[in-house]
Design a protein around this motif. Structure first.
Motif: not given
Length: 215
Positions: A45-50
């Motif tokens: 979780e918490g990945v950068a916006p795509p």
């Protein structure tokens, strides 16, 4: 990483960007589903916006400008900085640039650039690295929609101005973000770009494409 190309194909649709019917891209239509799918695929979780899944207005404006005026990049060495899906880079290659590099730090963006370049039959070198601080080796540098956060703007603008001082022509394509510099810009074009309320707070963004002047 797992096979990024397969993930991109499964979670996007091939479509043209607004104002650029000549080029096709692997794009998403909604941000929440593709963001959730990315987190599930990466198993965190918490990945950068795509950002790579959308054609942002700055890149759309530059792509339209280059396809209409290919002499701006014909025979030139071009960098598309923070390239996202690679739209501006692909347009530069289509317009006849001698070489095109597209820099991104998100591995999925790098995969999207490669996939989109292949889809459009052009050669773009996708750089999976942070190029800020790299000495100038380009004639044209495109920076589309990069002034949306203060820390990023503070970090990249001195480098971009340094590239301009070293002889590159550096273009900022800004759709009215908060941290675009208030001075040291020479306007080249203004382009009204249709946008979606899924990503913006309006239906059209006016993008100003400016030459960033050296210090």
């Amino acid at each position: 990483m797992k096979d990024a190309a397969d993930f991109l194909r499964a979670n996007t649709a091939i479509a043209p960007a607004p104002l650029v019917p000549e080029l096709r891209l692997h794009l998403a239509t909604e941000i929440t589903p593709i963001w959730q799918a990315t987190e599930a695929w990466l198993e965190r979780e918490g990945v950068a916006p795509p950002f790579w899944a959308f054609a942002w207005p700055g890149s759309v404006a530059v792509a339209r400008m280059l396809l209409d005026r290919p002499e701006l990049v014909r025979g030139k060495r071009v960098l598309d900085f923070a390239a996202g899906c690679g739209l501006a880079a692909i347009a530069a290659a289509r317009a006849g640039a001698a070489s095109v590099e597209a820099a991104e730090i998100d591995p999925l963006a790098v995969a999207a650039i490669r996939l989109n370049a292949e889809l459009n039959g052009v050669e773009v070198v996708a750089l999976a690295e942070d190029v800020v601080g790299t000495p100038c080796r380009w004639d044209r540098v495109i920076a589309g929609d990069v002034c949306y956060e203060a820390p990023m703007a503070r970090r990249i603008l001195p480098w971009l101005r340094g590239l301009a001082a070293a002889g590159a022509e550096v273009w900022l394509a800004d759709p009215g973000r908060a941290y675009v510099p208030g001075e040291g810009l020479e306007t080249l074009a203004r382009v009204a770009v249709p946008v979606t309320r899924e990503l913006e707070d309006r239906d059209v963004r006016e993008v100003t494409v400016s030459r960033l002047l050296p210090p």
